[in-house]
Structures are given as C-alpha cells and as structure tokens.
Design an enzyme around this catalytic site. Structure first.
Site, PDB file in Angstrom:
ATOM      1  N   GLU A 885      11.481   2.637   8.146  1.00 25.64           N
ATOM      2  CA  GLU A 885      12.056   3.972   8.285  1.00 25.64           C
ATOM      3  C   GLU A 885      13.566   3.917   8.113  1.00 25.64           C
ATOM      4  OE1 GLU A 885      12.407   7.627  11.531  1.00 25.64           O
ATOM      5  OE2 GLU A 885      10.879   6.084  11.806  1.00 25.64           O
ATOM      6  N   ARG A 966      11.456   8.881  23.771  1.00 26.07           N
ATOM      7  CA  ARG A 966       9.999   9.054  23.710  1.00 26.07           C
ATOM      8  C   ARG A 966       9.310   8.245  24.812  1.00 26.07           C
ATOM      9  NH1 ARG A 966       5.787  11.030  20.196  1.00 26.07           N
ATOM     10  NH2 ARG A 966       7.359  12.039  18.908  1.00 26.07           N
ATOM     11  N   GLU A1372      -0.164   7.051  15.027  1.00 23.02           N
ATOM     12  CA  GLU A1372       0.396   6.339  16.176  1.00 23.02           C
ATOM     13  C   GLU A1372      -0.412   6.450  17.466  1.00 23.02           C
ATOM     14  OE1 GLU A1372       5.090   6.472  15.951  1.00 23.02           O
ATOM     15  OE2 GLU A1372       4.240   8.413  15.423  1.00 23.02           O
TER      16      GLU A1372
END
Length: 1437
Positions: A885, A966, A1372
């Site tokens: 990413e 997160r 995920e």
C-alpha cells in the site's frame, strides 16, 4: 602446482589434467546439451549462461516467465520445475528448485516448466485444469510452482495415493488460499481418493450417478473439499465436498491413472545422443567441470583441491547468493553413477555419497526391516521431514556431511548409528572415517581437501537394539531444526532375567553446539545400567552436563534447547519401552502407564494428516443492496431487480478471471514484463547499520566496474530537479539517504547496470563510512517507552462510561498485566518490483503496488516530472496484504529517478531478504491493561477495561497512526463493556517503517481483548465460551466509539450459536476431555471466538472510487477501475457486477490493468473496501450507459442482444462509454479525533466524533488443537468458521478469502515470529537488523499447518443494504479468527499445567511458538532446563 581457485585465471594458463590431453578419450565436451520443454536450446539461448547461472535465471532469460522467483533460496517453491534425465533404462523425472539448481546441472536433460505442461492454446494439463476449477489460485504467483510440483508426483507415479501426495506436497508456500483448494486438486487425481461411503471406488462403479448414499446434502456448489462428518445447518442449502464434485463434475470424474494422458514427452535425442563424456564450461573466470566417473572426479580434486563439488547446490547456491562467496572451480557431482546407488546386506545399508536423499528415504521405507526402532525406519522418518521434496530430489548425504551444518538432521542420525564413511583421493586412495569422529569444529571436518566422500555405510539395528529420530523446528515442514537428535540403545537381558540392561548407547545432537555433538558422559553413565525410569532420570542430569549450552548462545533459546534435548531423551526411553513390549519374549519390561505412552508419539514418525472439510453457502440469488437506494442514498438508475439474471452473474461461484492464466503460467506480473531494448537492471544501495550519520559514500569502485552505467545518489536526484521527500501522511522519509541513518537497510542510492548480477556486485562495492553512532539504538517498544520516543500525533484516547468506578465495583474480579503481540512479515510471494520506462518527457511506471496513484505522485515528485506525464500501470500483484500500500513506493521512486537520469528503461526488483529487511511488517504491540468482571444474575458480566496500547512504528510514521486507531476501535471485541477506556501511542524506533497488514491493527486489538477476557474467565472460574457469549453486543447497543449497532445488522450472536452447533460443542468438549484423560504428554484444547470488523477507511476522504466502462459493438464490455488485483478476486467480482447489469455472461466482460491514465486519483486497494467502492462505481457507469441504451432496447425488444442494441446506438452517435463514481455517504464514514464535546450531545458516548464504519463484517470461529507437551509442537485438529458476508457476489471467492485469511491469522498467532537485533537478542548484530529474513528463518504456514478438518459456512438471510448487491467486504475480517488456534493452545496448556500441579496463572505471549508452548508446560524438565515459574521466552516487540 595448480592455480588457487581464488586467483584470477584464464583457460590458457590452467594446466591440463591428464585426461584433458589428446591421449585421453573421451575429451571434455564444451557443447551444452540442454532441452527445455522438449526443445534443444540453441547457442543463442546459451550465450549468457555461466557456471553460476541458476536454472531459474536461464529459463526467465529465455522468456519462460511462468517459473517465478520467490525467495532465491529454495524455500517457497515458486521456481519449481521438473528435470528429466535418461538413466540408460528409464526417464527419471524430479521436481527441483530452479532458483538454486545450476543451469549447467541440467546438461544432458530436459527441463519441464509450467508452460511445458499445458497452455490455454494447446490444452491444459489435468493438474492445471483442476487447479483452476477448484479455485486453487488467488494471486497466482505461487500457482505455477505448485502445479509443477504436483504434476511431478503423478508423472512419477500415475497411481499415486492420497498418502503419497500428502507426503510430498511439502516444498511450496501459498500465502493466499490457506491450501484447502490445492489439496482438493491433488486428491481428486489420487487413485484412492474417490471411494464412496460403501468403501468402493466411485469411478469404477456403474451406479455412481444413481447412488443414493450421499456424503452430504445434495445440490453441491462450486467450492470443493473433502468429505466431513460435520453437521449441516439447514439454513445453508448448498454444500460441497470432494465426493460431490467427483460424482457430478466431469472434470473431476477420473483419477490421474484413468485419464487419457500421454505424459510429458521426453526428447528421443537424449536417449541416443551420447552425453556420457565429461563436460566443462569456462566463463566469467569460473570453470564448471562435469565429470562422469569417479576417476575423473578424483583427478579434478587432486588438481583443484579447493574446487567445490556441487550436487544439489542447496548449500553452495546459498553461499554464493547470500554470503557473496566466490569459487573459481565448481565440480558437478550428480552425473557420476559410481557415487549413486543403494545396497543392503544383512547387517548394513550402503548409500552412494551422491544418491538423492529422496531415493534413500523411499528405499528405507520399502525395506523389509523398516519397523519402529529400526535403522531404515529412523532414516526414512528423519528424511521425510528434511527440507522439501524438491531439495531432497537433488541433495545428498555427502553434501550434508561435507557441509557440516551444526543443525543438520541427518548427521546426528549417522553419528548415533555408528555409520562409516568411505572417502577417497587420487593420491592416497581410500580410507574410512566414523561419522561420529568426522566433525571437528564449526563447519570443519576430517575430510582432506583432495578427498571426496564415496559412500556411507549405516549399520542395521540388531536384537534389542533401537534407534529413533527426533527434531523440533518452528514449523514442521521444510524447516531448519531448532534441536535435532538421534538416539540409539542396544540392550541385553540382565543375567538374572529380571529385565534389560544397557549394553551400548549413543546420543547425537544438532543445534546444541557449533557442530554435531555426542553425549559421551550419558553413554558412559548408562553402560550396564538397568533400562528403567530411575536410570533415565539420573541420565537426564548427566545429559545437561554433556550439553552445556551457554545462555548467550548464537541462535538464542538456550533454555528451550536444553529442555528439548532432555525431552527427547524421555521420549526415546518411552519409545524403546513400547517397542520392547512387542519383542521382549517374556523378559520383564519397565511398566509404562498407558497415559505416559503418549510421550512416544511424535510428528516425526506419524503419518501426515488427511485434510478434510466442507464449504456451505446459500443458493445463488440477487438481493437488493446499496444500489437500490435508501432514504439517505438515493439512486436514480433502475434497481437491481430490473437487471437480467445470467448464468455467471452475481451470486455464482465463478472462477477467478485470471485463474486459467495462473495455472498455465501465462499470467504476467511486473517482473515478467520484458525489459525493453537498452533497458538496465537496478540494485539499491542500502545502509548496513542504524543510528548514525553518513560520513561519506564512495562509489568510485562501483562506477569503474564493467557493465555499470550509473550510480545515483542524493546529489544526482537534486541535480535532476527531484524532491527527496516521501511518506503517505508525514513526509518523513527520503528517496535516498542524506545524513542520518535511521534503520538497517535504508536506501542510500541506486546502481544501474547491463545485468542484475553486475548491478548487485557494484552495489556491494560502494563504500559507506559512518560516524556519530548512537550509544543506544532504540529497537523495541520497551526501549522506546523508556526513552520517551514516540510519534505525538498518534496519541489518541477513547473513553466510554466511568471506567474507574466500574473497575472498583464491589465483588468484581479484576485482572491486570501486560500482553505482548508479535509482528508479522507479509511474505507476499512476489517481492517488490518496478520498471520505469521514460517516454517523451514523461514516464510509464510498471509496478507491483496496491496504490497506483500514490506511486504515480511520488515517482513524479522524486523525478521532477509533472504528474500528468507519469502513468502508473499495475496488471496484477503476486500478493500484497497491505505491504504494497505504501512500502512499494520507495522502490518505484528510486527507480524513476534512475530512469530519468539515464533516460533508459530501468527495472528494480528486491530480493526476498532485502524486501523483508526494508519494507516493514505488521506492527508489534504491547498492551498494559486492567479489567473487571462480575457474576450478575448467575451470568458473568464484563464491567470495565482500561488499556494502554503501544506499537512499534519504526523510524518513520508511514500508516502507523491509523493502524493504532483501528486497534483502538476493535479493543471492545464483539462485547458490550459497561465502561471502556483505550489509549494508543506509536513508538519511534530504529526499525524500518512498519505498515499496513491485513486487518490494519484490528487483529492486534481483538487478540488483546480476548486475552483479557480469557484471564477474567480463568480468575472467575467460568467457562470462557460462556463469558464470551453472555457479553456479546445486542442490537441497539453502542460501541465505545459511539457507533450504534443498527437493527437488522447484528449477526454475531447467531454466528456464535451456529458455530457451536456446527462444531458440536458438547461432543468436542467430551472429545477433548477423554483425550486429555488418556494422554499425559499430549493435550487438546479448544476455543470459540466471535469477531466483528469495521468496514470503511477511517479517513473519510479515502472512501471514494471511480471506474471507466466501455461497451463495444460486439456486445463485450471493458472495465477499468481504480482498484488493483492482488488475488482477492476484485476484478472477477467487478466483472460479475457489470455482467449482471448488462445481462450478459461474465466471460463477455473484461477488467483491464489498473492504469492512472484511465482512472485517475485512485485510493489504495485496502481496508477491504474495494468491491464496495469499485463495484458501485462500475455499476454507476453501467447504469449511465443502460439509460442511454434504453430507447434502443425498447425499439429492438427485450430479446435483442447487447451487441445489437450497442450497434444501433453507435450508429445513432450515442456514447457507449461512461465514467462511474462512488463516494460513501458522509453519514457513514469518518471519525474526528480532535472533536471536543460541548455538552449538547444527545447520542452515545463519543458519537459526536463521527461514524467510523459503514457496517461490520461478522463471524465466529471454533478451533481445536493438539499439543505435544514435550516439544511444543502443535497441530490443528479442526476449525469451523461461520461468516456473515451479506449476500455474496461470489461465494467461491469469499470462501477462499476466509480460508486464506484464517490460515494467515493462524501463522501470525503461532509459527511466524520476527526476531530483531535488540536487547533480547544480542547475538543478532548490528542492532536493528532483522534476523528472520527469507523462508530459511521466517516460517509462514505450510501445507501441513492447515486444520485437519476445516469447515466454512456462509450465513443465509444476512442482507446488507449498505453495499453493492447486498454483499460485504471479506478480505480482512476473517484474519483475526486465526487467534482461535492461539487460545485453543492456551486452553490445552492450562489443562497440562493443572495436571502437572502448577497452580500459578500463566500468560502465553503472542505468538504461540513451539518454544513458548513447551516452556509453559511447567514440568520438571523445563525447570531443569532453565525455565519454569514466571519465565517467559524472549521475543522482539
């Protein structure tokens, strides 16, 4: 005197050997005879081949790119090919690792690559076709190697059984699938795989189509696996198993031996053309000799005593690649028939020195005397776990012995069995050496420089003589042992007939010294002693004296290694006693309790488990979703109910769009794109230390090397007008280092050369001087906390309720402590690679990246080119998992700078070890917590938790902030806490920047809270499963971050109930209880874990995506969208969405490469959001076109084809292209950490900050494990997953994602451990260096690590109105379910400790490695080895 092999030489100055002279016949040949896929390689194909060229490099240079480079050390299998040679009688076919095997070693043979097996044009091989149909590929990078390895098994034995396949699929790694569909493919071809419930073969049964004996419920779907005895949930009306597939799908109807398959053609020329004459080649100052007789070999060693003999090249290849060792003379040893062969007498086995290890293993397995405790039994079982099939097919005993590895598996066995080597030289003739006298010191042996090993004689065991092998590694298959051992004892009947006494014994170990070492004190102590438990316990103390492993031993784990050695001794004692019972003939034998006999059980001598399982999912149907609109998300286009239902559209388990290309090797990846004419290979220059300044960089030596075009450093970037700053959030990284070196492997420059080998050599020649070294290089979280080294912008807190008051609730049970969570390497099979091609003042960047736009922007910035002149293209990735990413960008930026400066195409591909050292991993975490729970109304209730989370962010911020955020969002688990406070802070260290990884911090939060819940249950004395179920959120509850669980969206309680029912919770508990009662040294444990995973980018601006759709006049459709394909099936799902919209087959839709000139300003393919975004964007574009086509549809009629409608529209000048766009509603994404309550809030705590997630993907998991308490080995007996994926667009892909994510999560929780040069590992230097580089030291799960029974169910009736076609994101969310295995292991250990009488509570740190498992048992052996009590294994966090 012959010239030194380390001195520059040329062919004219070398003395001729006696048989090189004209009088010697036959002369040395210099014409290479190599066939590839049945075609003779011509001189033009061989022009660049040197003695050190790997077979992989040779094949890829000749355009055969199906064979992949995954690791360059024979550890992943992506490079597997078949090497065929004519023995004079038969064609011998062996799978080999092309990355290690020298190309010249294929001389006289035929190399078969994946392209040679089959192709789309010429017809697919049965293995290729079934792999595709079984959904056995995702990213596809590993698939060609797996296909070839599997094909080799059936080429050698068309009648191969399931057992044989399970034994030999051990040399390949798949990071995507979780292996289940690959097992399906292999087993469908086995001769014994298709037996029905009646016990007879389904294939040969005339009533197979009418048989009413069902394995499972009818109406099988598209996903296949093996039959299971699992219960079937009535809500899921599609269920699949291999048995169903075999009976109903013609593709699977026959086993390999029933197919009309002619086999791989072998060139007849190789049968008649003489290749028996010796061969040599001289190139690049290296000479390769390939003798054909022992006499020729001896003459060579006399003339070139320092010449290295190469057989399998598994050691020399590693030395050359990773240790930069140079040899002037290499001598091939695999074509000398005198050194091959196996003979057996009444008393001995004699193995030719260069006999492939697999041949030895098979011979010993087939030996009539192969019974437990016998010599052939020990050899076979040790070898079957040695390395991989590909390695064993070429490696030899001589290579093992001469290499003298201190952790060799076979050397201790040969030493313990009192084996003898015959060695020979031209000058002194033959002599014999005992193996137990052969190893002198580290890597030094008694072999003279001109001697060669001829054969090895291994004595057979006699009456009352037993030998057993032992080993323990991080992972069972294809792993280097931590400790390996062989133990032999010869007993005799005591004079008074009261039992047995020891006449002779031998113990040899690897991993306990710098060489293979014996235990002479122990052997001497046992002499004439009774064979009894009392004697054993006394001998154990002596063994510790024999193996005085220091605490600072290289490799670490001294306490574990000492405990393993003693544990092996006990296992040996019990194993011998068990065998004595069968042969004692009335002589009393030490009585071993049945429960104690479990000590004799070992994976080393057990058959590999058969993998079974079932996949269940609802019947395909179209369910209205986001595209039908809601009050806050109106859609102006026709609803989904108006779209046509087609055979391959939404809801069907279509195969991956590139599946066939994966399986035939025709799928192209970035490194497969041919380098244009005048293109250059690049190699990055890296720092070798951290925590210092760059004093100077001297590239002069590199620049003078032939073939080097340019060395680029920071000053060159500045001169070309580039910007040196990088970073996805904070620009705190550099393209090329300027002053401060912040991590080992930091990029300092780039070398560009005519070849990769020259570029790498030149990069090593660059001299870097350092100064101002830090006294304390911060590596770990603890060190960062002590030094106050943090990223202040990441300091975030969420607090809900009165945590302090709740923790002080009267009668509450409280726990507090620290929990450590390990990092994880992405280990995508395709390493980072970029090719930059200058083009008319701009540049085309081909890259393997999840973020084309980010790559485009930073390449433009670094090279000083406007973004509109830089196009980034991404065809497909060989895996990403978040690692590409952001961390692919620095490679691309450096490449772009180099390409601009030389104005030539440049390609940079990272080696596996470099990729691992430089690109960052999943963040390690440390959680400091306090929590409370209470019994209320007879049920356990969670009260409060206060957690401080610290992560190791590395030397630059990268995405560490959002990752931490997160984790905080997921620290509630799936549970309602009365009060919850979570605080997070990222630590700044001298590790490389850590980054996104599947789950993005969520799994770290989930495993932390589950650890706390587990501790609370233990302290409360309640079943942790009951505690979990009693505290699940309910609809209407609010999370700690303020998001309400909306009505009709919460399916975790149902999934938890379903998985309990599907797994048969009471039966499993009973099974575990009975097993544990019957076995003292084997224990089982189980765990049920519920999960929820929030779906959306937490940064609001990122929740957007675009797509470009073209309809052509023939009715086909082309789509470009902003996402990237890395194996998750995104393109396939988008195809289905477009096909559904236009009412056509998905075969008529094609999704082209990701391309920033087609769809601009894209977001990274991450956060599991891609189908949600690009499915909707594609649908938006489709609907725009459909609206324009509607008048023509009405005119031509509903039955008119899309081609007819499109053609009519074209002639009326109607635009058949559209750009679609989708942005997630503001109301359903975004979280403002800086928002401050003003007192006017009316919603739940923290709801004023925003709504971070659009919805939750939910599910529950069960796992049951079995643990060997004496070694720490574990296996997964069974796992069940029940998942809410909404209304699946493609259930086959979704199930594949679940299985792959689960196994990856299991790896993170067990066998995958990162070791850094930190305070806990002082033997790793320099500080900050990653020790676990490459598959030799880092171990992702292998084929044998998946659950023996693996059942996956997709829930029915779980529509999701917040995403396209009512689907849910899946990439995920299942990852965290792998922690069920971690907690099942902890459950087993708890039962073991209870039985051992250890009352103290224990904390199992993450991951549950074999070391942590063994040392947590708490038995006497552990205490004597240096563990016990509150001792914790060292780790890097």
């Amino acid at each position: 005197m012959p010239p030194s092999p380390h001195s520059p030489t040329n062919s004219s100055s070398k003395p001729l050997l006696s048989y090189e002279k004209d009088s010697y016949s036959p002369p040395w040949r210099s014409d290479l005879i190599i066939f590839v896929n049945g075609i003779l390689m011509k001189p033009k194909n061989l022009i660049h081949l040197t003695p050190t060229t790997s077979l992989l490099s040779f094949l890829r240079a000749n355009g055969l790119t199906g064979t992949k480079l995954g690791c360059n050390e024979g550890g992943c299998g992506a490079c597997t090919v078949i090497l065929q040679k004519w023995t004079g009688k038969v064609v011998e076919s062996r799978s080999v690792n092309a990355c290690l095997f020298p190309a010249v070693g294929a001389e006289g043979g035929n190399v078969v690559t994946v392209e040679g097996l089959g192709s789309l044009r010429g017809g697919m091989h049965p293995v290729q076709e079934r792999m595709m149909k079984s959904h056995g590929s995702q990213c596809g990078f590993c698939t060609p190697g797996i296909v070839v390895a599997m094909s080799a098994i059936f080429v050698n034995n068309p009648d191969a059984t399931v057992d044989e396949v399970e034994e030999h699929m051990d040399g390949n790694i798949c990071r995507c699938t979780g292996y289940r569909p690959i097992w399906d493919t292999a087993k469908s071809l086995c001769s014994d795989a298709k037996k029905g419930p009646c016990g007879e073969s389904c294939n040969s049964c005339p009533e197979q189509n009418d048989c009413d004996i069902e394995h499972l419920i009818p109406d099988p779907g598209c996903c296949t696996t093996n039959n299971s005895n699992s219960k079937v949930k009535p809500s899921c009306n599609v269920s699949s198993s291999s048995a169903d597939k075999f009976k109903k799908d013609p593709v699977f109807s026959k086993s390999f031996n029933e197919l009309d398959y002619a086999g791989i053609p072998f060139p007849e020329e190789l049968k008649v053309k003489s290749v028996t004459t010796p061969f040599k080649i001289l190139k690049d100052d290296v000479t390769w000799y390939d003798p054909r007789t022992l006499e020729e070999l001896l003459e060579l060693k006399k003339s070139y005593p320092e010449g290295r003999i190469v057989v399998g090249n598994s050691e020399v290849g590693i030395e050359q690649k990773f240790k930069n060792m140079k040899y002037k003379v290499l001598i091939g040893g695999c074509n000398i028939s005198a050194l091959k062969g196996i003979s057996e007498t009444d008393s001995n086995f004699v193995f030719g020195a260069n006999t492939p290890l697999n041949d030895i293993a098979h011979s010993c397995e087939a030996s009539a005397g192969s019974t437990p405790g016998s010599t052939p039994f020990a050899i076979h079982n040790m070898l079957r776990w040695f390395a991989s099939t590909q390695i064993r097919n070429t490696a030899s005993l001589a290579g093992n012995l001469a290499t003298a590895s201190p952790i060799s598996d076979m050397n201790p066995l040969l030493a313990a069995t009192d084996s003898t080597m015959k060695v020979q030289s031209k000058t002194n003739g033959a002599r014999f050496i005992k193996v137990n006298e052969f190893f002198l010191s580290y890597r030094k042996t008694a072999l003279q420089s001109d001697e060669v090993i001829v054969d090895v004689t291994v004595p057979k065991t006699g009456e009352f003589e037993f030998v057993f092998p032992f080993k323990q590694a991080k992972r069972r298959e294809d792993d280097i042992s931590i400790v390996t051992s062989a133990m032999r004892v010869k007993l005799e009947v005591a004079q008074d007939k009261s039992g047995f006494v020891v006449a002779e014994s031998a113990f040899a170990f690897g991993g306990m010294d710098a060489k293979t070492v014996a235990a002479p004190l122990t052997s001497a102590f046992l002499k004439s002693k009774p064979w009894s438990l009392k004697t054993l316990n006394e001998a154990k103390s002596t063994l510790f004296k024999d193996l005085p492993l220091p605490d600072d031993v290289p490799g670490g784990q001294p306490e574990y290694r000492r405990s393993l050695a003693a544990s092996f001794l006990y296992k040996f004692f019990v194993s011998v006693c068990v065998q004595l019972e069968t042969v004692a003939g009335g002589v009393p034998v030490e009585a071993i309790d049945d429960r104690e006999k479990s000590a004799a059980l070992s994976f080393v001598t057990s058959r590999k488990p058969t993998m079974i399982g079932t996949q269940r999912y609802p019947k395909p149907k179209i369910t209205p979703g986001l595209e039908d609109g809601t009050d806050d998300m109106p859609m102006k286009c026709p609803p989904v109910s108006k779209m046509a239902m087609t055979k391959d559209a939404v809801g069907k388990g279509s195969t991956h769009q590139s599946g066939a290309l994966h399986c035939t090797g025709e799928a192209k990846y970035t490194d497969d794109i041919g380098l244009p004419v005048n293109g250059l290979e690049g190699c990055l220059i890296h720092s070798t230390v951290a925590g210092c300044d760059i004093k100077s960089i001297d590239a002069s030596a590199a620049e003078k090397m032939e073939g080097v075009v340019k060395v680029v450093l920071y000053k060159d970037l500045v001169d070309t007008g580039g910007n040196n700053k990088l970073g996805p959030i904070m620009k705190d990284e550099e393209v090329f280092g300027t002053k401060r070196v912040r991590h080992v492997g930091m990029v300092l420059g780039l070398v560009m050369a005519d070849s990769l080998e020259v570029a790498q050599e030149a990069a090593r020649a660059v001299k870097v001087e350092y100064e101002n070294h830090d006294d304390n290089v911060i590596v770990s979280i603890d060190e960062a906390i002590k030094a106050g080294s943090f990223y202040p912008t990441t300091d975030h807190t969420i607090e809900s309720g009165d945590v302090k008051a709740a923790l002080e609730t009267p009668g509450a049970v409280t726990v507090e402590g620290t929990f450590r969570i390990g990092g994880q390497e992405h280990f995508y099979l395709e390493c980072n690679t970029t090719m930059c091609v200058p083009k008319e003042g701009g540049m085309v960047v081909h890259t393997s990246s999840q973020a084309p736009t980010k790559t485009q922007m930073f390449c433009a910035s670094a090279a000083g080119i406007p973004a509109n002149k830089v196009v980034c293209k991404m065809k497909r990735m060989g895996g990403g998992f978040g690692g590409k990413e952001t961390r692919s960008v620095f490679v691309a930026a450096a490449c772009a700078v180099g390409a601009k400066i030389v104005n030539r195409p440049v390609r940079v591909t990272l080696d596996r070890n470099v990729d691992m050292q430089t690109t960052g991993q999943r963040h390690a975490f440390v959680a400091n917590y306090k929590a409370a729970a209470i019994m209320e109304g007879g049920k356990p209730k969670l009260l409060a938790m206060d957690v401080n989370m610290y992560s190791n962010g590395g030397c630059s911020l990268d995405l560490s902030g959002p990752v931490m955020d997160r984790s905080l969002f997921h620290l509630d688990g799936a549970y309602k806490w009365q009060a919850l406070k979570v605080h997070g802070l990222v630590c700044k260290t001298h590790q490389p920047p850590h980054t996104a990884y599947r789950g993005f911090g969520g799994p770290q939060g989930i495993v932390a809270v589950e650890h706390v819940v587990d501790r609370l249950a233990t302290k409360m004395g309640v079943d942790v499963t009951d505690l979990r179920e009693a505290n699940l959120y309910k609809e209407g509850d609010a999370t700690h971050f303020g998001q309400t669980i909306e009505d009709g969206t919460w399916n975790v309680p149902r999934s938890f109930s379903d998985v309990k029912s599907q797994s048969g919770i009471e039966e499993r508990k009973k099974e575990v209880s009975e097993f544990n009662a019957a076995n003292k040294w084997k224990k089982r444990g189980l765990a049920y874990i519920p999960t929820k995973f929030g779906i959306a980018f937490t940064a609001k601006f990122m929740n957007q995506g675009g797509a470009l759709v073209h309809v052509y006049q023939d009715g086909t459709v082309l789509v470009n969208h902003g996402g990237t394909e890395m194996g998750q099936g995104l393109h396939t799902k988008v195809c289905q969405v477009a096909a559904q919209a236009f009412g056509i087959s998905s075969d008529e839709v094609f999704v082209d490469d990701s391309d920033t000139s087609k769809v601009a300003n894209t977001q990274p393919t991450a956060a599991s959001m891609s189908t949600d975004m690009y499915g909707m964007a594609t649908l938006d574009a489709c609907r725009q076109i459909l609206k324009r086509l509607q008048p023509f549809r009405e005119k031509l009629g509903e039955d008119a084809s899309l081609a007819a409608v499109a053609t009519a529209a074209f002639f009326e000048r109607v635009d058949l292209s559209a750009h679609g766009f989708y942005a997630l509603s503001d109301a359903r994404c975004g979280y403002n950490w800086d928002a401050v309550a003003d007192g006017s809030e009316t919603g739940p705590d923290n709801s004023f900050r925003g709504h971070p997630f659009n919805y939750f993907t939910q599910g529950s998991c069960f796992s049951m494990v079995e643990v060997d308490l004496l070694t720490g080995d574990h296996s997964i007996v069974r796992s069940d997953v029940v998942m809410d994926v909404g209304s699946s667009i493609n259930p086959a892909i979704d199930i594949g994602q679940i299985e792959g994510a689960f196994v990856q999560g299991v790896g993170w929780s067990t066998v995958e451990e990162l070791i850094w040069g930190d305070e806990e590992h002082k033997w790793v230097r320099p500080r900050g260096r990653l020790f676990t580089q490459g598959p030799g030291f880092y171990k992702p799960p292998a084929f044998n690590d998946m659950p023996a029974e693996f059942n996956v169910t997709l829930m029915d009736g779980v529509a999701n109105k917040f995403a396209v076609m009512s689907s849910k994101a899946i990439g995920e969310p299942p990852f965290a379910m792998g922690i069920a295995v971690f907690f099942a292991i902890k459950d087993a250990l708890g039962k073991a400790r209870e039985e051992q009488g250890v009352e103290d509570e224990f904390v199992l740190m993450h991951p549950a490695t074999s070391e942590r498992i063994r040392m947590a048992v708490g038995d006497k052996i552990v205490a004597e080895g240096g563990g016990g009590g509150a001792w914790q294994a060292k780790g890097s966090y």
